[in-house]
Motif scaffolding. Structure first.
Motif, PDB file in Angstrom:
ATOM      1  N   VAL A 139      -8.834   7.444 -28.885  1.00 16.33           N
ATOM      2  CA  VAL A 139      -9.531   6.550 -27.956  1.00 16.33           C
ATOM      3  C   VAL A 139      -8.570   5.456 -27.511  1.00 16.33           C
ATOM      4  N   THR A 140      -8.619   5.113 -26.235  1.00 14.30           N
ATOM      5  CA  THR A 140      -7.870   3.960 -25.728  1.00 14.30           C
ATOM      6  C   THR A 140      -8.800   2.760 -25.680  1.00 14.30           C
ATOM      7  N   LEU A 141      -8.392   1.684 -26.341  1.00 11.63           N
ATOM      8  CA  LEU A 141      -9.213   0.480 -26.406  1.00 11.63           C
ATOM      9  C   LEU A 141      -8.303  -0.729 -26.225  1.00 11.63           C
ATOM     10  N   GLY A 142      -8.624  -1.557 -25.236  1.00  9.07           N
ATOM     11  CA  GLY A 142      -7.812  -2.742 -24.992  1.00  9.07           C
ATOM     12  C   GLY A 142      -6.357  -2.420 -24.743  1.00  9.07           C
ATOM     13  N   GLY A 143      -6.088  -1.268 -24.140  1.00 10.55           N
ATOM     14  CA  GLY A 143      -4.725  -0.870 -23.838  1.00 10.55           C
ATOM     15  C   GLY A 143      -3.967  -0.254 -24.996  1.00 10.55           C
ATOM     16  N   ARG A 144      -4.601  -0.114 -26.151  1.00 12.35           N
ATOM     17  CA  ARG A 144      -3.942   0.483 -27.309  1.00 12.35           C
ATOM     18  C   ARG A 144      -4.573   1.844 -27.613  1.00 12.35           C
ATOM     19  N   THR A 145      -3.783   2.741 -28.144  1.00  7.91           N
ATOM     20  CA  THR A 145      -4.261   4.075 -28.496  1.00  7.91           C
ATOM     21  C   THR A 145      -4.689   4.096 -29.964  1.00  7.91           C
ATOM     22  N   ILE A 146      -5.964   4.373 -30.171  1.00  5.78           N
ATOM     23  CA  ILE A 146      -6.512   4.496 -31.532  1.00  5.78           C
ATOM     24  C   ILE A 146      -6.588   5.980 -31.847  1.00  5.78           C
ATOM     25  N   ARG A 147      -5.941   6.388 -32.915  1.00  5.48           N
ATOM     26  CA  ARG A 147      -5.945   7.806 -33.270  1.00  5.48           C
ATOM     27  C   ARG A 147      -7.172   8.172 -34.095  1.00  5.48           C
ATOM     28  N   ALA A 148      -7.546   9.441 -34.047  1.00  6.83           N
ATOM     29  CA  ALA A 148      -8.676   9.924 -34.837  1.00  6.83           C
ATOM     30  C   ALA A 148      -8.438   9.620 -36.313  1.00  6.83           C
ATOM     31  N   GLY A 149      -9.469   9.115 -36.967  1.00  6.02           N
ATOM     32  CA  GLY A 149      -9.378   8.803 -38.388  1.00  6.02           C
ATOM     33  C   GLY A 149      -8.958   7.386 -38.693  1.00  6.02           C
ATOM     34  N   GLU A 150      -8.596   6.604 -37.682  1.00  6.63           N
ATOM     35  CA  GLU A 150      -8.161   5.237 -37.935  1.00  6.63           C
ATOM     36  C   GLU A 150      -9.361   4.278 -37.962  1.00  6.63           C
ATOM     37  N   MET A 151      -9.272   3.304 -38.846  1.00  9.59           N
ATOM     38  CA  MET A 151     -10.319   2.298 -38.999  1.00  9.59           C
ATOM     39  C   MET A 151     -10.119   1.189 -37.974  1.00  9.59           C
ATOM     40  N   VAL A 152     -11.240   0.740 -37.393  1.00 13.99           N
ATOM     41  CA  VAL A 152     -11.214  -0.340 -36.402  1.00 13.99           C
ATOM     42  C   VAL A 152     -12.247  -1.384 -36.814  1.00 13.99           C
ATOM     43  N   VAL A 153     -11.856  -2.654 -36.800  1.00 14.47           N
ATOM     44  CA  VAL A 153     -12.738  -3.752 -37.188  1.00 14.47           C
ATOM     45  C   VAL A 153     -13.036  -4.614 -35.966  1.00 14.47           C
ATOM     46  N   ALA A 154     -14.313  -4.781 -35.659  1.00 15.14           N
ATOM     47  CA  ALA A 154     -14.752  -5.643 -34.561  1.00 15.14           C
ATOM     48  C   ALA A 154     -14.957  -7.051 -35.097  1.00 15.14           C
ATOM     49  N   ALA A 155     -14.141  -7.998 -34.649  1.00 17.60           N
ATOM     50  CA  ALA A 155     -14.214  -9.381 -35.125  1.00 17.60           C
ATOM     51  C   ALA A 155     -15.286 -10.128 -34.343  1.00 17.60           C
ATOM     52  N   LEU A 156     -16.509 -10.123 -34.843  1.00 22.25           N
ATOM     53  CA  LEU A 156     -17.625 -10.754 -34.136  1.00 22.25           C
ATOM     54  C   LEU A 156     -17.435 -12.259 -33.943  1.00 22.25           C
ATOM     55  N   PRO A 157     -16.956 -13.013 -34.952  1.00 24.99           N
ATOM     56  CA  PRO A 157     -16.765 -14.446 -34.725  1.00 24.99           C
ATOM     57  C   PRO A 157     -15.790 -14.734 -33.593  1.00 24.99           C
ATOM     58  N   SER A 158     -14.757 -13.912 -33.484  1.00 24.25           N
ATOM     59  CA  SER A 158     -13.787 -14.097 -32.398  1.00 24.25           C
ATOM     60  C   SER A 158     -14.404 -13.758 -31.054  1.00 24.25           C
ATOM     61  N   ALA A 159     -15.119 -12.644 -30.982  1.00 25.19           N
ATOM     62  CA  ALA A 159     -15.727 -12.223 -29.710  1.00 25.19           C
ATOM     63  C   ALA A 159     -16.692 -13.268 -29.185  1.00 25.19           C
ATOM     64  N   ASN A 160     -17.447 -13.895 -30.079  1.00 23.58           N
ATOM     65  CA  ASN A 160     -18.436 -14.886 -29.659  1.00 23.58           C
ATOM     66  C   ASN A 160     -17.827 -16.238 -29.293  1.00 23.58           C
TER      67      ASN A 160
END
Length: 406
Positions: free
Chosen positions: A302-323
């Motif tokens: 998956v491409t997210l924010g211009g970066r390529t995330i490979r299958a099986g990689e962990m991704v953390v959504a920083a909610l305090p930062s987003a808000n």
């Protein structure tokens, strides 16, 4: 922190708040320079940290990011070599469409209409505890005297749990949400919670009441194809019991302190009680107590924010930062302003796993905080803010105690 100039050893999750209310200062830099960046996890392994509002929304709504392996708090706890398959009813670790089959019957108890019916009862419970505070006189610990008992009583009545058992499940919740809990202690506490809920489901089957667990048992019995087995109800019930009081209790106490430390905002609410809705939404956004974010695993590239995330990689959504992201469309998002139009914040998450109890949480916050400050117009903290025990050591941010007087 690991030297961030070494690409082979990315830093860990930002964990230090700038003050009791603001996220770690690293988030602002990451949003500008590396909105999707590498991080390392305790115990080994690396993943990605997502810090911008739009990227977090996109990730949490994208079915290519799975919850099945993504909710073990890898950003602050050792990463296990492998996780067992999620049991039936484990909403936090299920993907669609299985997640929906368990969420849908429970959601009916948390609609706006149902929560509106509960508001008079929430008000009575709140008033009872404010009466007790007034009789006893200050100083009192607002966590123990108001925030925790109100939310615990509400969820106990909703689920049909005896409030006399609160000591058991509150203690389990406290340990299970600790950052430094050992795998052995976690397994022991989860087993104890499962046993508690198994006994409750069995009791409701023998002697049903006017509560959610009894209603779900009756619904399952009426439908031979229902996925709501007693085992699934045990898992569901445990989640609702823990999440139903821990998160809102911490928002009540932390929200109260925030308003006391922002007297202009408290004065605005007191002068205009009709601001309750906006005030609560702004506090939810501003504080964002799911402090270490939400984790998912990519099931394909998956491409997210211009970066390529490979299958099986962990991704953390920083909610305090987003808000706190200026790109979410708010003027000065680092400023608390209860008069602003509510922002589409991510304090309850986003996408299919958005918090199913959010309407109940809103009602409890509006009623409890509004009633607290109306009853005690001279309320103040009994110790300096800098000396208060904040929950930096917990998955859910807040306060271990909040001594107040009036």
């Amino acid at each position: 922190m690991v030297d961030r100039t070494d690409p082979a050893a990315p830093p860990g999750m930002p964990r230090v708040r700038r003050c009791p209310y603001d996220p770690a200062p690293e988030y602002a830099r990451l949003r500008e320079e590396a909105p999707v960046s590498r991080i390392s996890f305790p115990g080994g392994g690396t993943g990605w940290l997502v810090t911008r509002y739009q990227d977090v929304r996109a990730m949490l709504a994208d079915p290519r990011f799975s919850s099945r392996q993504g909710t073990t708090a890898p950003q602050v706890r050792p990463v296990p070599a492998a996780l067992p398959e999620p049991p039936p009813g484990a909403l936090l670790r299920l993907d669609e469409p299985e997640h929906r089959t368990y969420r849908r019957p429970v959601m009916r108890a948390f609609t706006v209409k149902q929560v509106t019916r509960l508001r008079p009862r929430i008000q009575r419970i709140t008033d009872d505890h404010l009466d007790a505070m007034e009789r006893d006189g200050g100083p009192v610990d607002l966590v123990a005297a108001l925030a925790l008992p109100v939310t615990s009583l509400v969820i106990c009545e909703l689920l049909g749990v005896s409030y006399a058992d609160r000591g058991a499940f509150q203690g389990l919740a406290g340990r299970l949400l600790a950052v430094d809990i050992s795998p052995e202690q976690s397994a022991q506490d989860r087993a104890a919670l499962a046993a508690f809920m198994t006994d409750l489901v069995a009791a409701k089957r023998r002697d049903p009441g006017d509560d959610l667990i009894s209603a779900l048992i009756a619904e399952a019995d009426a439908d031979p194809d229902s996925p709501l087995t007693d085992h699934a109800l045990t898992i569901l019930g445990a989640l609702l019991l823990i999440a139903g009081h821990e998160t809102t209790a911490n928002m009540i106490s932390l929200g109260a302190l925030t308003l006391l430390d922002h007297p202009d905002q408290l004065a605005a609410w007191r002068a205009r009680p009709e601001l309750a809705d906006r005030a609560v939404e702004e506090l939810l956004r501003y504080l964002t107590i799911i402090q270490f974010g939400l984790a998912r695993v990519a099931t394909e590239e998956v491409t997210l924010g211009g970066r390529t995330i490979r299958a099986g990689e962990m991704v953390v959504a920083a909610l305090p930062s987003a808000n706190r992201d200026p790109l979410m469309g708010l003027a000065d998002p680092d400023r608390l302003d209860i008069t602003r139009s509510p922002a589409p914040h991510l304090a309850f998450g986003f996408g299919p796993h958005q918090c199913l109890g959010q309407q109940l949480a809103r009602a409890e916050l509006q009623i409890t905080l509004g009633s607290l400050f109306a009853r005690f117009p001279t309320l103040r903290t009994a110790v300096p803010t800098a000396e208060l025990p904040f929950r930096d050591d917990m998955i859910i941010y807040g306060l271990h105690a909040l001594p107040v007087t009036w």
